[in-house]
Every structure is written in structure tokens, then in C-alpha cells.
Motif scaffolding. Structure first.
Motif, PDB file in Angstrom:
ATOM      1  N   CYS A 128      -5.475 -68.298  67.568  1.00 13.80           N
ATOM      2  CA  CYS A 128      -4.937 -67.030  67.904  1.00 13.80           C
ATOM      3  C   CYS A 128      -4.072 -67.359  68.891  1.00 13.80           C
ATOM      4  O   CYS A 128      -4.275 -67.716  70.062  1.00 13.80           O
ATOM      5  N   ASN A 130      -2.109 -65.176  70.406  1.00 10.17           N
ATOM      6  CA  ASN A 130      -2.148 -64.031  71.227  1.00 10.17           C
ATOM      7  C   ASN A 130      -3.368 -64.331  72.227  1.00 10.17           C
ATOM      8  O   ASN A 130      -3.149 -64.088  73.517  1.00 10.17           O
ATOM      9  N   ASP A 131      -4.417 -64.473  71.755  1.00  7.47           N
ATOM     10  CA  ASP A 131      -5.648 -64.906  72.799  1.00  7.47           C
ATOM     11  C   ASP A 131      -5.881 -66.211  73.282  1.00  7.47           C
ATOM     12  O   ASP A 131      -6.448 -66.431  74.047  1.00  7.47           O
ATOM     13  N   CYS A 172      -7.598 -62.099  63.149  1.00  3.96           N
ATOM     14  CA  CYS A 172      -8.447 -62.261  64.546  1.00  3.96           C
ATOM     15  C   CYS A 172      -9.350 -61.111  64.842  1.00  3.96           C
ATOM     16  O   CYS A 172      -8.746 -59.976  64.850  1.00  3.96           O
ATOM     17  N   LEU A 174     -10.584 -60.123  67.404  1.00  5.84           N
ATOM     18  CA  LEU A 174     -10.543 -59.710  68.911  1.00  5.84           C
ATOM     19  C   LEU A 174      -9.073 -58.765  68.823  1.00  5.84           C
ATOM     20  O   LEU A 174      -9.247 -57.697  69.385  1.00  5.84           O
ATOM     21  N   CYS A 175      -8.187 -59.374  68.434  1.00  5.72           N
ATOM     22  CA  CYS A 175      -6.836 -58.542  68.656  1.00  5.72           C
ATOM     23  C   CYS A 175      -6.270 -58.252  67.293  1.00  5.72           C
ATOM     24  O   CYS A 175      -5.105 -57.441  67.241  1.00  5.72           O
TER      25      CYS A 175
HETATM   26 ZN   LIG Z   1      -6.510 -62.748  68.812  1.00  4.07          ZN
END
Ligand SMILES: [Zn+2]
Ligand SMILES: [Zn+2]
Length: 549
Positions: A128, A130-131, A172, A174-175
Motif C-alpha cells: 500500500c 498510502n500506508d 487495503c 486499512l485505508c
Molecule cells: Zn492502505
């Protein structure tokens, strides 16, 4: 039976409460067996630990805004407390995240590397942007390519139960963003190289269940694959020389059977390694982790040169269903152990879950109505009734003092033989892991004595009354010791009502068949052992379960 034994049960994952399903297949059978071995003079230790590492725990702790260390510490204590409420008596309950286990896992890895059983390989993994992290296992959610179910984990579709090669529409967890693919280096364990030695181990392990062995042998024949033992996450046993990778949970968790045992024994001043290698080793498991315990675990022990002996027993049992439906935490179809014990004594649950649980991989079913029937008719009307009758009558008619025995008639001689053979009859089944049949044998014994008492009609105070009282009270004493592994609290209650000193747990299994209660002996105070399960309460439990689903 060796003079020493180490008993373990599958490690509870530190990610949620213990429910009836966990208890039935592993923790309870292991506890009953350990108690039995101790009664037989075996130096037996029941060792367990919480399984603290892995992706699901990391994700959940992140969601709750906790550090993973904090999160698993909570579950370690909570699980231990719940087990203790059911009288699951671990000699030691530790954790896979202990310093001892981390060091041991790294040591085993080094030994496997030296033995040429580890290699590195580049793989492609979701990442990811982003993360800024790799997304193994549950970090990726998507739709199942087989059954098209949405919002499934990449490592398991909970709808159809399959493990997809690659999930559709990945995102993902998470996001929610779509991940990219990145290359990463992973370590692999050469499981395939050990196929022959594994097969040999299974052939020679005489106490493993035949049917389990047979299908594990078939897996070996159809070809094993090497195991990816690396995870690109931060929560796990660190891989030596890497700051960003850890070992996969199934590489480290079963090693805690050894590392926890060694710590416990060494702390007691016993040479842990020596003890391990001269003891019978038992690993109690549910059938969902056969692969890990019959292949992965022995392969790793063989790989490090059998420095620690391989298991003698891997008692494997089936799953528990609830009201004939599969237990599922996510669908809220389960009964927590703690919740159950708010309503009924630990011994009721122990009794029921053992009596319905054969030594096989067949699934068993928890049914509220059946629970009511078995407790009321078998535990209470049969067993409780006989104990109460024998002790109550002696108290009422003889002031609790055992009379001199009369001459024995044929019925008495048969009853006496029952007592004399009782320890062997039940003990043989226990040694063969047939805990359910052993408990049924005990129920047969009390049903027999109920009938014997009825036939002898001691309340008529005829000839033979004294012998009937003498034999019945001795049968109660036998029952108390035989019941101890199964329902320890009730066994102790019976022991106390007999007025015997000490603890029932200290009595040897063999003494079940000794007639040690002689004429002139004074009983303690007797009272009913059990209260009946009410139909109206059962109705409430059933309705509640329906509502939470
Ligand atoms: Zn993510
Ligand atoms: Zn599916």
C-alpha cells in the motif's frame, strides 16, 4: 506409560474470547488426561501459552488504537482466567512473545539454515503506497474468485472456505486504496526435502490415530510444498538480520510448546531438555490444524537433528457445532466460556462436553435440550442420586457409622468384583484416550450400584443390610476418585461428604479399587451434590442465542 509426560494443547490466539468450541476439542481433553496421568504417579505437566503474533492481531490492535504488546497482554490474562474458571489446570501458561520463545525460534531458524533447509526467494506481494507497508494475509480484502463473496480476506474466503490464489478487486484493509505489487525477499523452509523422514516418523508413531495418519500420508504422497516462513510486518519474531520482516506465526507458535516447557522446568530446578526427551509428549489439537502438527512441527524438529523428541500422541478431535450449526464469531453464533459459566457450574460443562466427545475427528454438537437431558438424567438422576442415597441412608439409619459386614451373597460378591475391577476397566479406556467411553463406564458403575441398592432393600433392615451399606459406601469412594479427572469439584465434594481427610486429587488411581472404608468408620455430612437444570432456563438460553444471531 512413561514416568514423565508433557501435555500441551493448541495455543489460544490472543485475539478474542474463548468459546465452547475451543474447550471441547483441546483444553478439556488435555486437562482430563493430565489429571489422570498425575493420579497414576506420572510426573506430568500441562503447558500452554497464548499465541501472540500475526497479522490478525496487528490489524485488530491498530483498529483499537493499542500497541500489540498491550493488546495481547489483555487476552493472555483474560484467556487464562476463563480457563481457570473451568478448572483447566495448567501447570504453566506462558506466551509466544516471551523472550525465551523469541530466542528459541531464532535458534531453530539458524539450525535449519545450517542444515541447508532454508532458502531465499523473491516473491511479489501487495503493497500500500498510502500506508507505506506490505499487505500480507488479512491486510488485503477483496472478492472471492470462486464464490464471488465480497469483503473477504485474501488468505481465506469465510463464505466458501477456500483459499484463493489471488483475490479479485483487492483493496487495503486499512485505508481502502488499491494496492500495488512489489517484490520482496522471503525465506522458505524445505518441507519437501523431509518427506521421507516424515513418512517414516508417521509409520513408527504407534500412538497416533490411524485415520489421521492415513490422510497425512496421502498428502505426503501427493507432494509437499515448501513453506514461505516470512511476513513483511512488524509484529512477530524478528528474522535475524532484518529490521522489517518477521517469521510467519506457524513457524514460531508451536515452538512455544518447547520453549515454555523448558523455561518452566528449568525454573523448577529440573533439566528441561533432559525431561522433554525422556517424557511422553502429547499435543492435543482440533482437526483444523492437523497439517501444522503432523507435518510442519515434526519436520522442524527433524530438521534440527531431533534435539527435542517428536510427539508420541497428537490427540485430534473434531469441531463442535452449536445447535447443529457451525460456530462463527463473526456471525455471532457462539457461546463464550465466561458467559456459560455465569449460568452453570464448571462440572456441568465438563461432564457434557466429555460425554458427547469421542476420540475421533467426527464433529460433535452442543445442543441445549440434550445438555438438559444429559445433566438431569445421567449426572444427577444416576450418579448424584446413588451417592446421595448411599450416604444419606447410612447417615439416617446408622448415624453415619459403617456397620459390620454380614456374610456375602451372590449379589454382594458381584458388586465387590465390580469395585475390584473398576480402576482397570476405566483406566484402560483412559490410557487409550477414550475419555467419553471411560466416563460412560463410570456412569454404568453408578447405575449398577443404584440397582444393587434397590434390590437389596436395606431400608427393610433384613439380613444383608450391613453388607449393602458397606459396599455402597465403598463404591461411592471409588466413584469420587474415578470422577476426579472429569468433574474435579464434585469429586472433592463427594470426598468431603465421605468425611475422608486430604484431597481427592492426592489419591492414586489404583486406590479406586481398594475397599478402605471399614466398619466403625464415621461419614461426614451429606447433602445433594447437584441442582437440576431447569427447562425454563434452557428456553431462555435458546432464545438469546437466536436473537444474537
Ligand atoms: Zn492502505
Ligand atoms: Zn468464496
Amino acid at each position: 506409560m512413561q514416568k514423565k509426560a508433557i501435555i500441551t494443547s493448541a495455543l489460544p490466539y490472543s485475539n478474542g474470547e474463548i468459546h465452547l468450541g475451543h474447550v471441547a476439542s483441546t483444553y478439556l481433553p488435555a486437562d482430563v488426561t493430565t489429571r489422570f496421568l498425575k493420579q497414576n504417579g506420572v510426573e506430568a505437566y500441562y503447558i500452554c501459552a497464548s499465541d501472540d503474533f500475526g497479522t490478525p492481531i496487528l490489524i485488530q490492535s491498530e483498529k483499537e488504537g493499542k500497541r500489540p504488546e498491550e493488546y495481547v497482554a489483555y487476552w493472555n490474562k483474560r484467556d487464562y482466567d476463563d480457563f481457570t474458571a473451568l478448572n483447566i489446570a495448567f501447570d504453566f501458561f506462558y506466551k509466544t512473545s516471551s523472550q525465551e520463545n523469541i530466542e528459541f525460534v531464532q535458534y531453530v531458524f539458524k539450525k535449519l539454515q545450517e542444515a541447508g533447509l532454508i532458502y531465499e526467494s523473491e516473491i511479489v506481494q501487495f503493497y500500500c503506497n498510502n500506508d507505506k507497508k506490505f499487505l500480507p494475509d488479512r491486510y488485503v480484502i477483496g472478492s472471492c474468485p470462486y464464490c464471488k463473496a465480497e469483503e473477504q480476506y485474501s488468505d481465506l474466503c469465510e463464505k466458501c472456505g477456500r483459499v484463493p490464489e489471488e483475490i479479485d478487486n483487492p483493496h487495503c484493509s486499512l485505508c481502502g486504496q488499491t494496492p500495488v505489487k512489489e517484490k520482496t525477499n522471503h525465506y522458505f523452509f524445505k518441507l519437501k526435502n523431509l518427506s521421507e523422514q516424515l513418512s517414516e516418523y508417521l509409520d513408527n508413531a504407534q500412538y497416533l490415530q490411524k485415520d489421521v495418519k492415513k490422510y497425512v500420508q496421502n498428502w505426503i504422497k501427493s507432494g509437499l510444498i515448501d513453506w514461505d516462513i516470512t511476513r513483511d510486518i512488524s509484529w512477530g519474531v524478528p528474522i535475524p538480520g532484518s529490521s522489517e520482516q518477521v517469521f510467519y506465526g506457524w513457524f514460531d507458535n508451536h515452538l512455544a510448546y518447547i520453549s515454555s516447557s523448558i523455561k518452566f522446568l528449568n525454573d523448577k530446578g529440573i533439566n528441561g531438555k533432559e525431561f522433554w526427551n525422556s517424557a511422553d509428549i502429547y499435543h492435543f489439537i482440533g482437526k483444523d490444524i492437523v497439517y501444522h502438527h503432523f507435518l510442519f512441527l515434526p519436520a522442524m524438529r527433524i530438521g534440527i537433528g531431533k534435539e527435542y523428541k517428536l510427539p508420541d500422541y497428537i490427540p485430534t478431535r473434531g469441531h463442535l457445532t452449536l445447535q447443529a450449526k457451525k460456530i462463527s464469531k463473526s456471525r455471532n453464533w457462539y457461546i463464550g466460556l465466561k458467559e456459560f459459566l455465569n449460568h452453570y457450574p464448571a462440572d456441568y460443562l465438563r461432564f457434557y462436553l466429555i460425554v458427547i466427545n469421542p476420540y475421533s475427528q467426527d464433529d460433535i454438537n452442543f445442543d441445549w435440550d440434550d445438555f438438559e437431558t444429559k445433566i438431569n438424567s445421567e449426572l444427577i438422576d444416576n450418579l448424584g442420586n446413588f451417592v446421595n442415597r448411599a450416604l444419606g441412608f447410612t447417615t439416617k439409619s446408622f448415624d453415619g457409622k459403617i456397620p459390620n459386614s454380614d456374610e456375602l451373597d451372590q449379589l454382594d460378591i458381584d458388586a465387590q468384583d465390580k469395585i475390584k475391577n473398576f480402576s482397570k476397566d476405566v483406566g484402560t479406556l483412559m490410557e487409550q484416550n477414550h475419555l467419553d467411553r471411560a466416563l460412560k463406564k463410570i456412569l454404568e458403575f453408578s447405575a449398577y450400584f443404584n440397582k444393587y441398592f434397590q434390590h437389596k432393600e436395606p431400608w427393610k433392615k433384613q439380613k444383608g443390610t450391613n453388607t449393602c451399606v458397606f459396599l455402597s459406601v465403598n463404591a461411592v469412594k471409588s466413584l469420587s476418585i474415578a470422577l476426579y479427572p472429569f468433574i474435579p469439584e464434585s469429586a472433592q465434594k463427594i470426598w468431603s461428604q465421605l468425611g475422608l481427610s486430604g484431597d481427592v486429587s492426592e489419591q492414586s488411581w489404583k486406590s479406586i479399587s481398594d475397599m478402605t472404608i471399614n466398619s466403625g468408620y464415621h461419614l461426614g455430612t451429606s447433602s445433594p451434590l447437584f441442582a437440576k437444570v431447569k427447562s425454563s432456563d434452557i428456553q431462555v438460553h435458546k432464545e438469546k442465542l437466536g436473537k444474537q444471531n
